[in-house]
Design a protein around this motif. Structure first.
Motif, PDB file in Angstrom:
ATOM      1  N   GLU A 147      -8.189  -2.177  -0.438  1.00 50.29           N
ATOM      2  CA  GLU A 147      -9.558  -2.690  -0.540  1.00 50.29           C
ATOM      3  C   GLU A 147     -10.338  -1.929  -1.606  1.00 50.29           C
ATOM      4  O   GLU A 147     -11.044  -2.536  -2.422  1.00 50.29           O
ATOM      5  CB  GLU A 147     -10.276  -2.567   0.799  1.00 50.29           C
ATOM      6  CG  GLU A 147     -11.717  -3.060   0.709  1.00 50.29           C
ATOM      7  CD  GLU A 147     -12.551  -2.714   1.928  1.00 50.29           C
ATOM      8  OE1 GLU A 147     -13.670  -3.255   2.027  1.00 50.29           O
ATOM      9  OE2 GLU A 147     -12.107  -1.899   2.755  1.00 50.29           O
ATOM     10  N   GLU A 199       0.831  -1.207   0.000  1.00 51.71           N
ATOM     11  CA  GLU A 199       0.000   0.000   0.000  1.00 51.71           C
ATOM     12  C   GLU A 199       0.869   1.262   0.000  1.00 51.71           C
ATOM     13  O   GLU A 199       0.595   2.219  -0.724  1.00 51.71           O
ATOM     14  CB  GLU A 199      -0.943   0.003   1.202  1.00 51.71           C
ATOM     15  CG  GLU A 199      -1.947   1.138   1.155  1.00 51.71           C
ATOM     16  CD  GLU A 199      -3.032   1.007   2.214  1.00 51.71           C
ATOM     17  OE1 GLU A 199      -4.159   0.623   1.860  1.00 51.71           O
ATOM     18  OE2 GLU A 199      -2.733   1.273   3.393  1.00 51.71           O
ATOM     19  N   HIS A 258      -9.023  -2.977  -5.005  1.00 53.00           N
ATOM     20  CA  HIS A 258      -9.378  -4.365  -5.291  1.00 53.00           C
ATOM     21  C   HIS A 258     -10.844  -4.487  -5.688  1.00 53.00           C
ATOM     22  O   HIS A 258     -11.197  -5.221  -6.607  1.00 53.00           O
ATOM     23  CB  HIS A 258      -9.074  -5.239  -4.074  1.00 53.00           C
ATOM     24  CG  HIS A 258      -9.469  -6.665  -4.240  1.00 53.00           C
ATOM     25  ND1 HIS A 258     -10.616  -7.181  -3.682  1.00 53.00           N
ATOM     26  CD2 HIS A 258      -8.884  -7.689  -4.921  1.00 53.00           C
ATOM     27  CE1 HIS A 258     -10.716  -8.466  -3.992  1.00 53.00           C
ATOM     28  NE2 HIS A 258      -9.683  -8.794  -4.744  1.00 53.00           N
ATOM     29  N   LYS A 259     -11.697  -3.752  -5.009  1.00 57.53           N
ATOM     30  CA  LYS A 259     -13.139  -3.820  -5.287  1.00 57.53           C
ATOM     31  C   LYS A 259     -13.440  -3.398  -6.721  1.00 57.53           C
ATOM     32  O   LYS A 259     -14.316  -3.937  -7.371  1.00 57.53           O
ATOM     33  CB  LYS A 259     -13.895  -2.931  -4.295  1.00 57.53           C
ATOM     34  CG  LYS A 259     -15.390  -3.148  -4.274  1.00 57.53           C
ATOM     35  CD  LYS A 259     -16.059  -2.280  -3.212  1.00 57.53           C
ATOM     36  CE  LYS A 259     -15.688  -2.738  -1.831  1.00 57.53           C
ATOM     37  NZ  LYS A 259     -16.439  -1.990  -0.774  1.00 57.53           N
ATOM     38  N   PRO A 270      -6.934  -0.106   3.791  1.00 53.14           N
ATOM     39  CA  PRO A 270      -8.190   0.321   3.166  1.00 53.14           C
ATOM     40  C   PRO A 270      -8.031   0.791   1.729  1.00 53.14           C
ATOM     41  O   PRO A 270      -8.948   0.622   0.919  1.00 53.14           O
ATOM     42  CB  PRO A 270      -8.682   1.451   4.069  1.00 53.14           C
ATOM     43  CG  PRO A 270      -7.478   1.897   4.838  1.00 53.14           C
ATOM     44  CD  PRO A 270      -6.616   0.690   4.994  1.00 53.14           C
ATOM     45  N   TRP A 328      -7.544  -8.470   6.174  1.00 51.90           N
ATOM     46  CA  TRP A 328      -6.589  -7.565   5.536  1.00 51.90           C
ATOM     47  C   TRP A 328      -7.210  -6.207   5.200  1.00 51.90           C
ATOM     48  O   TRP A 328      -6.521  -5.195   5.159  1.00 51.90           O
ATOM     49  CB  TRP A 328      -5.999  -8.213   4.288  1.00 51.90           C
ATOM     50  CG  TRP A 328      -6.984  -8.554   3.201  1.00 51.90           C
ATOM     51  CD1 TRP A 328      -7.630  -9.732   3.034  1.00 51.90           C
ATOM     52  CD2 TRP A 328      -7.406  -7.699   2.129  1.00 51.90           C
ATOM     53  NE1 TRP A 328      -8.451  -9.677   1.924  1.00 51.90           N
ATOM     54  CE2 TRP A 328      -8.330  -8.443   1.351  1.00 51.90           C
ATOM     55  CE3 TRP A 328      -7.099  -6.393   1.750  1.00 51.90           C
ATOM     56  CZ2 TRP A 328      -8.941  -7.905   0.213  1.00 51.90           C
ATOM     57  CZ3 TRP A 328      -7.715  -5.860   0.624  1.00 51.90           C
ATOM     58  CH2 TRP A 328      -8.618  -6.614  -0.129  1.00 51.90           C
ATOM     59  N   ARG A 329      -8.508  -6.163   4.966  1.00 55.71           N
ATOM     60  CA  ARG A 329      -9.152  -4.897   4.593  1.00 55.71           C
ATOM     61  C   ARG A 329      -9.062  -3.849   5.697  1.00 55.71           C
ATOM     62  O   ARG A 329      -9.016  -2.653   5.436  1.00 55.71           O
ATOM     63  CB  ARG A 329     -10.616  -5.149   4.218  1.00 55.71           C
ATOM     64  CG  ARG A 329     -10.794  -5.881   2.904  1.00 55.71           C
ATOM     65  CD  ARG A 329     -12.259  -6.219   2.646  1.00 55.71           C
ATOM     66  NE  ARG A 329     -12.437  -6.807   1.333  1.00 55.71           N
ATOM     67  CZ  ARG A 329     -12.211  -8.087   1.064  1.00 55.71           C
ATOM     68  NH1 ARG A 329     -11.796  -8.908   2.041  1.00 55.71           N
ATOM     69  NH2 ARG A 329     -12.388  -8.560  -0.160  1.00 55.71           N
ATOM     70  N   ASN A 330      -9.060  -4.314   6.949  1.00 57.20           N
ATOM     71  CA  ASN A 330      -8.950  -3.372   8.070  1.00 57.20           C
ATOM     72  C   ASN A 330      -7.583  -2.707   8.108  1.00 57.20           C
ATOM     73  O   ASN A 330      -7.447  -1.598   8.619  1.00 57.20           O
ATOM     74  CB  ASN A 330      -9.179  -4.098   9.403  1.00 57.20           C
ATOM     75  CG  ASN A 330     -10.584  -4.657   9.519  1.00 57.20           C
ATOM     76  OD1 ASN A 330     -11.478  -4.257   8.782  1.00 57.20           O
ATOM     77  ND2 ASN A 330     -10.778  -5.590  10.428  1.00 57.20           N
ATOM     78  N   ASP A 363      -8.999 -14.103   0.506  1.00 54.81           N
ATOM     79  CA  ASP A 363     -10.438 -14.219   0.755  1.00 54.81           C
ATOM     80  C   ASP A 363     -10.903 -15.668   0.631  1.00 54.81           C
ATOM     81  O   ASP A 363     -11.770 -16.124   1.391  1.00 54.81           O
ATOM     82  CB  ASP A 363     -11.218 -13.346  -0.230  1.00 54.81           C
ATOM     83  CG  ASP A 363     -11.099 -11.864   0.087  1.00 54.81           C
ATOM     84  OD1 ASP A 363     -10.725 -11.514   1.225  1.00 54.81           O
ATOM     85  OD2 ASP A 363     -11.377 -11.045  -0.815  1.00 54.81           O
ATOM     86  N   LEU A 390      -4.889 -11.211  -3.147  1.00 56.90           N
ATOM     87  CA  LEU A 390      -6.006 -10.759  -2.319  1.00 56.90           C
ATOM     88  C   LEU A 390      -7.207 -11.695  -2.449  1.00 56.90           C
ATOM     89  O   LEU A 390      -7.881 -12.003  -1.449  1.00 56.90           O
ATOM     90  CB  LEU A 390      -6.392  -9.326  -2.687  1.00 56.90           C
ATOM     91  CG  LEU A 390      -5.307  -8.269  -2.415  1.00 56.90           C
ATOM     92  CD1 LEU A 390      -5.767  -6.898  -2.902  1.00 56.90           C
ATOM     93  CD2 LEU A 390      -4.926  -8.228  -0.942  1.00 56.90           C
ATOM     94  N   ASP A 391      -7.472 -12.164  -3.663  1.00 54.72           N
ATOM     95  CA  ASP A 391      -8.573 -13.113  -3.853  1.00 54.72           C
ATOM     96  C   ASP A 391      -8.275 -14.441  -3.149  1.00 54.72           C
ATOM     97  O   ASP A 391      -9.173 -15.080  -2.594  1.00 54.72           O
ATOM     98  CB  ASP A 391      -8.820 -13.364  -5.344  1.00 54.72           C
ATOM     99  CG  ASP A 391      -9.567 -12.220  -6.015  1.00 54.72           C
ATOM    100  OD1 ASP A 391     -10.137 -11.370  -5.300  1.00 54.72           O
ATOM    101  OD2 ASP A 391      -9.563 -12.170  -7.262  1.00 54.72           O
TER     102      ASP A 391
END
Length: 198
Positions: free
Chosen positions: A180, A139, A183-184, A177, A172-174, A164, A160-161
């Protein structure tokens, strides 16, 4: 040419995304169980690991990075990796991401060892901490800020996938951010949804 792969392998998924990105039609994708020790597969890769690309001349390429670089050079003039031969920083960033993927897969292996009563708390914690430290570093490096898709971004989506898919307990999203949000947006693109792990 034939690409031997398994659906659950994040390494094979990286290669398949490269194939999708360049719309390569001359590579047939063949699902294989790497633990079944099928003779045709082991002739292509004596290590018994996926992915493995069997070439038309009877030789094979293995290790995901080698195959990714081959596809990138042959079909895309090294667009995704870029001219990185003297760019040690970019190569190091790719190695960071690949090492994180290695840690995620090793963490999964520790989970499987738990069924045999052999799981190591030390190695589990070490792999988890490596992943969390790595994500913070990614990041900070801003690897998601490039407008055009890069090899680093491909492996990051796969990582990342995979987290999940195999490690939903790792929140990891916390921690990151900004990753996240990125990625979304990117994970819904067809080249990624067509190869989602299951």
């Amino acid at each position: 040419m034939k690409l031997f792969y398994s659906d659950a392998s994040p390494y094979a998924r990286c290669v398949r995304i490269f194939i999708q990105y360049y719309k390569v039609t001359e590579i047939d994708e063949v699902v294989v169980d790497p633990f079944a020790n099928e003779e045709v597969f082991l002739r292509s890769n004596p290590l018994g690991k996926v992915p493995c690309l069997s070439l038309n001349d009877g030789s094979s390429l293995y290790d995901s990075e080698v195959i990714m670089r081959f596809v990138d050079a042959k079909y895309g003039d090294a667009e995704l990796f870029g001219e990185q031969y003297d760019d040690w920083t970019n190569q190091c960033h790719f190695s960071l991401l690949k090492g994180m993927l290695d840690s995620a897969v090793a963490l999964r292996q520790e989970q499987l060892r738990a069924e045999e009563g052999l799981r190591s708390d030390f190695w589990t914690a070490r792999f988890e901490q490596a992943l969390l430290r790595g994500l913070k570093q990614v990041e900070q490096l801003g690897l998601v800020n490039y407008q055009k898709l890069t090899a680093q971004q491909v492996i990051l989506v796969c990582l990342l996938d995979y987290l999940d898919f195999r490690h939903p307990q790792l929140l990891w999203r916390n921690l990151v951010p900004a990753l996240e949000i990125w990625h979304k947006k990117i994970a819904i693109k067809p080249i990624f949804t067509m190869t989602s792990p299951h």
